[in-house]
Structure formats: C-alpha cells, structure tokens
Design a protein around this motif. Structure first.
Motif, PDB file in Angstrom:
ATOM      1  N   CYS A 298       0.860  -1.190   0.000  1.00 48.73           N
ATOM      2  CA  CYS A 298       0.000   0.000   0.000  1.00 48.73           C
ATOM      3  C   CYS A 298       0.898   1.243   0.000  1.00 48.73           C
ATOM      4  O   CYS A 298       2.030   1.193   0.501  1.00 48.73           O
ATOM      5  CB  CYS A 298      -0.885   0.030   1.246  1.00 48.73           C
ATOM      6  SG  CYS A 298      -2.184  -1.221   1.212  1.00 48.73           S
ATOM      7  N   CYS A 303      -1.336   2.359   6.262  1.00 47.75           N
ATOM      8  CA  CYS A 303      -2.641   2.319   5.589  1.00 47.75           C
ATOM      9  C   CYS A 303      -3.652   1.498   6.392  1.00 47.75           C
ATOM     10  O   CYS A 303      -3.331   0.417   6.903  1.00 47.75           O
ATOM     11  CB  CYS A 303      -2.460   1.704   4.207  1.00 47.75           C
ATOM     12  SG  CYS A 303      -3.944   1.743   3.206  1.00 47.75           S
ATOM     13  N   HIS A 305      -6.457   0.667   4.984  1.00 53.49           N
ATOM     14  CA  HIS A 305      -7.198   0.018   3.893  1.00 53.49           C
ATOM     15  C   HIS A 305      -8.659   0.484   3.895  1.00 53.49           C
ATOM     16  O   HIS A 305      -9.580  -0.310   3.716  1.00 53.49           O
ATOM     17  CB  HIS A 305      -7.112  -1.513   3.986  1.00 53.49           C
ATOM     18  CG  HIS A 305      -5.783  -1.986   4.474  1.00 53.49           C
ATOM     19  ND1 HIS A 305      -4.608  -1.683   3.814  1.00 53.49           N
ATOM     20  CD2 HIS A 305      -5.420  -2.714   5.566  1.00 53.49           C
ATOM     21  CE1 HIS A 305      -3.587  -2.213   4.490  1.00 53.49           C
ATOM     22  NE2 HIS A 305      -4.049  -2.838   5.552  1.00 53.49           N
ATOM     23  N   CYS A 311      -4.239   2.150  -2.116  1.00 51.33           N
ATOM     24  CA  CYS A 311      -4.396   0.997  -1.215  1.00 51.33           C
ATOM     25  C   CYS A 311      -4.573  -0.276  -2.038  1.00 51.33           C
ATOM     26  O   CYS A 311      -5.570  -0.465  -2.716  1.00 51.33           O
ATOM     27  CB  CYS A 311      -5.585   1.209  -0.284  1.00 51.33           C
ATOM     28  SG  CYS A 311      -5.922  -0.270   0.695  1.00 51.33           S
ATOM     29  N   LYS A 312      -3.600  -1.140  -1.953  1.00 48.18           N
ATOM     30  CA  LYS A 312      -3.610  -2.390  -2.740  1.00 48.18           C
ATOM     31  C   LYS A 312      -4.678  -3.371  -2.247  1.00 48.18           C
ATOM     32  O   LYS A 312      -5.206  -4.169  -3.010  1.00 48.18           O
ATOM     33  CB  LYS A 312      -2.237  -3.080  -2.668  1.00 48.18           C
ATOM     34  CG  LYS A 312      -1.121  -2.254  -3.237  1.00 48.18           C
ATOM     35  CD  LYS A 312      -1.215  -2.198  -4.763  1.00 48.18           C
ATOM     36  CE  LYS A 312      -0.054  -1.421  -5.348  1.00 48.18           C
ATOM     37  NZ  LYS A 312      -0.342  -0.799  -6.624  1.00 48.18           N
ATOM     38  N   VAL A 313      -4.957  -3.301  -0.940  1.00 47.21           N
ATOM     39  CA  VAL A 313      -5.943  -4.216  -0.361  1.00 47.21           C
ATOM     40  C   VAL A 313      -7.334  -3.888  -0.903  1.00 47.21           C
ATOM     41  O   VAL A 313      -8.073  -4.768  -1.348  1.00 47.21           O
ATOM     42  CB  VAL A 313      -5.902  -4.166   1.182  1.00 47.21           C
ATOM     43  CG1 VAL A 313      -6.973  -5.047   1.789  1.00 47.21           C
ATOM     44  CG2 VAL A 313      -4.526  -4.567   1.696  1.00 47.21           C
TER      45      VAL A 313
HETATM   46 ZN   LIG Z   1      -4.120  -0.317   2.229  1.00 48.99          ZN
END
Ligand SMILES: [Zn+2]
Ligand SMILES: Nc1nc2c(ncn2[C@@H]2O[C@H](COP(=O)(O)OP(=O)(O)OP(=O)(O)O)[C@@H](O)[C@H]2O)c(=O)[nH]1
Ligand SMILES: [Mg+2]
Length: 369
Positions: A298, A303, A305, A311-313
């Motif tokens: 992220c 983060c 999320h 944010c990769k999640v």
């Molecule tokens: Zn994240």
C-alpha cells in the motif's frame, strides 16, 4: 538413562542440549546414571495431565504423579501437558526441579491471563465437523494460534459420513482457500480417511487435537487408537457438543511407520468455547498472507485500507481477488490483538523468543543437525 524409551515418548537431543546449558555437570551425570539410588537422583518425565491437586507424567519407569514445589504454582502458568521436566528424587516421590525449555508452546488468553494449552508439538490438528459447526473464521483463528507457536497446522474435517459428496466437496473447496495445505476429510464412525493421517503418525511425533466441543476430537483419537488397543480410557460421548472431555490429556498410540517400538503422543483437549489470541500479529499475517503481502505494498505504510489512495488491499477487494469476509476477519483479529497489547496482556518478548526458537529448531531438524 534409557534414551530409547524416552525417545519413544518424544525426547530428542534438542532437549538434552537445553539441559546441558542449564544444568551442572553433577546433575547431568546423575540423569545418565541409572544406578544412582541415593542422593541427587534425577529423572526426566513428560507431563501427561495436570489436575488441580496432581500432575501426572510418564518417564522411563512408567507413569507416576509428580510433586510440584511452590515455585511452579499456579501450575497452569508454568507447566503444560507435553512439557518435559527434570525431577529430583524426594523420598519415594519425584519432585519437579526444572522445566525443560520447550520447542513449541501453544498459548491462548483465558479471561485476562495467558493460558498454556500444550507444549512440544509437531502438529496442531484443527478439527472441524462437516455440519453446522463448520466456520471458516473460527478456523482462521486456530490457524493463527498454530502459526504463532511455530507448529504445523493440519485441518481435519470430521463426520464426512454426515453429508453428501457434493456438500463435502463444497466444504473442502472452502478449506483449500485457507493458508493451510494439509487438509483431510475423515469419518471416525466409518473409519474412512484415517490412513491419510499416517504421515503425521511417525515415532516420537507429538500432536494436539483442538476444536469446538462435539466435533469429534476424542472419537478420532479413539478410531486411531482403537485398532491398536491403546487408549481405552478415551471415549466419545453421544452428547454432542456437551464438553465431554474436561481436561487436556496426553495419550500414546502406536506409530504407523513400521517401527514396532514407535509411539506418537496425542493430546486430546476439551472443546474450546472461544479462542482468544494475543501477541498474534505474526500468526495473523501468516494466516492472511495474501492480504498481508498486499498491505505491504500500500502507498502508506500505516494504511488502514479504508479510503487511502494507493491501497492495494482495497483494489484487490474491488477486483474480487480477496474475499470481504477474510478481510473483515483479518481486521477483527488485528483489532483484538491491538486491544490485548494495549492492556499489556501476555509477554510480547517471550512470544517473539518462542517463535525464533522453534524456527531455529525446525531448521536444525530440516538440515539434520
Ligand atoms: Zn491499504
Ligand atoms: N456421524 C458421525 N458422528 C461422529 C463422528 N465422530 C464423532 N461423532 C459423534 O460426535 C459426538 C461428539 O464426539 P466427541 O468425539 O465426543 O467430540 P469432542 O470433539 O471430543 O467433544 P468435546 O470432548 O466435548 O470437546 C459423539 O456423539 C460422536 O459419536 C463421525 O465421524 N461421524
Ligand atoms: Mg472430547
């Protein structure tokens, strides 16, 4: 000391190395000297059950009750089933002198206090039944427990006779999505799937059975032992989910590796009503390794999320590559862990040490030291 007898109940040279560091030469020689009948006689025992007023153990001379001096009280905070202890002869009894540093220790929070469940395990058999007990979030909790202690988790889906092939397939699909590659379906009533458990039943190995009340932990142990006539005292009761097993107890069954003397230690535990974790960040990250890996990438290292950019999640959630229910459980367990940490429950350093130690032992075993 009769090493082969002790090895058959789980003793390894790693424990001896622990003792060599901790003990005086005199004490070490005394354990080796089986003829020492008088003063300073020492013996090693493995704890098989801990009751309010007595501690049962097994050693090279068989089963006995051990004396526990006040420095190890309350016992539940110092000693667990599966532990090895060095004892000293006290008239006709054996008195605990020292607890041998375990290779692994299973801990949970009970109320406000850390509680030891079992020690020196190679495998944690997480038992769940193929009916309404089936609960992925609970299984993730148990996986966290295993990863935290550095013990290999194995998921065992019991009572496969109670559901259709299709239903069983659906349960298994859900299990294969968990971060645990060792999954088996069995029926203790029909004796099916039990041979798949053979790889865990090698001489000297130690296993604990955990899971909710009524999932069939004792029945599984009976089924494994029954054919070998070893643990007549373990009984499955017809009162499903009524907390039939009331205390943790270590049993021995014959190993299935062709070694005629080989034994496997199996610890049956009472069904857990709830499993409260603590200092479990490592275990949570391993249980949800896919989410954890995304979170590491992220944009912001802190983060949450939620709404943060990069944010990769969240991206993975939106793309459907991770499940919302897994993400929710991941956050829930982290919140619980944070709460326990803020309240100062458990000793963080101790857990870190335990994990590092069991990792080292595993590497040593792998590399055949
Ligand atoms: Zn994240
Ligand atoms: N149909 C079916 N019933 C099973 C099987 N295994 C266990 N049971 C039944 O499930 C009930 C509970 O089994 P136990 O082995 O006592 O469960 P447990 O997990 O040890 O429960 P606690 O000791 O309370 O934690 C009993 O009525 C068993 O007969 C199975 O493979 N198939
Ligand atoms: Mg039971």
């Amino acid at each position: 000391m009769n090493l082969s007898k002790l090895q058959s109940i789980g003793w390894t040279h790693y424990f001896m190395q622990q003792l060599s560091v901790q003990l005086s030469f005199e004490a070490l020689s005394a354990i080796h000297d089986t003829d020492a009948q008088t003063v300073n006689q020492y013996a090693l025992f493995r704890i098989t059950a801990i009751h309010r007023d007595r501690i049962q153990a097994i050693g090279e001379s068989g089963s006995t009750d051990l004396m526990c001096p006040p420095e190890f009280h309350p016992t539940s905070q110092y000693i667990a089933v599966g532990d090895w202890v060095l004892t000293e002869k006290a008239e006709e009894h054996w008195r605990i002198k020292q607890i041998v540093e375990p290779i692994s220790r299973l801990l949970r929070l009970s109320g406000e206090k850390p509680q030891m469940i079992a020690s020196n395990l190679n495998y944690l058999w997480i038992v769940t039944s193929a009916n309404q007990d089936f609960n992925v979030k609970r299984l993730q909790r148990y996986l966290t427990l295993a990863f935290d202690a550095g013990i290999e988790p194995v998921i065992i889906l019991t009572k496969s006779d109670l559901c259709s092939e299709t239903q069983l397939g659906e349960y298994l699909v859900q299990l294969t999505q968990l971060n645990c590659s060792l999954v088996h379906a069995i029926s203790a009533h029909q004796n099916t799937g039990l041979t798949d458990l053979a790889p865990y039943l090698h001489a000297g190995s130690s296993i604990a059975l955990v899971g909710s009340s009524g999932v069939g932990k004792s029945s599984l142990l009976n089924a494994l032992a029954g054919t070998q006539q070893h643990v007549a005292s373990v009984r499955g009761d017809d009162d499903k989910g009524k907390h039939t097993t009331t205390a943790r107890q270590l049993f021995f069954i014959n190993s299935v590796d062709g070694n005629p003397e080989g034994q496997v230690a199996v610890i049956d535990t009472p069904g857990m009503r709830e499993l409260q974790l603590f200092n479990s960040e490592h275990g949570i990250n391993e249980t949800f390794s896919d989410i954890h890996t995304l979170a590491l990438n992220c944009r912001f290292s802190d983060c949450h999320h939620a709404e943060e950019p990069g944010c990769k999640v969240r991206q993975a959630l939106e793309a459907g590559t991770i499940k919302t229910s897994d993400f929710e459980n991941y956050l829930k367990l982290l919140r619980e862990d944070e709460y326990a940490k803020r309240r100062g429950l458990g000793n963080h350093e101790e857990r870190k040490y335990q994990r590092a130690f069991s990792k080292m032992v595993k590497t040593m075993k792998k590399e055949n030291w």
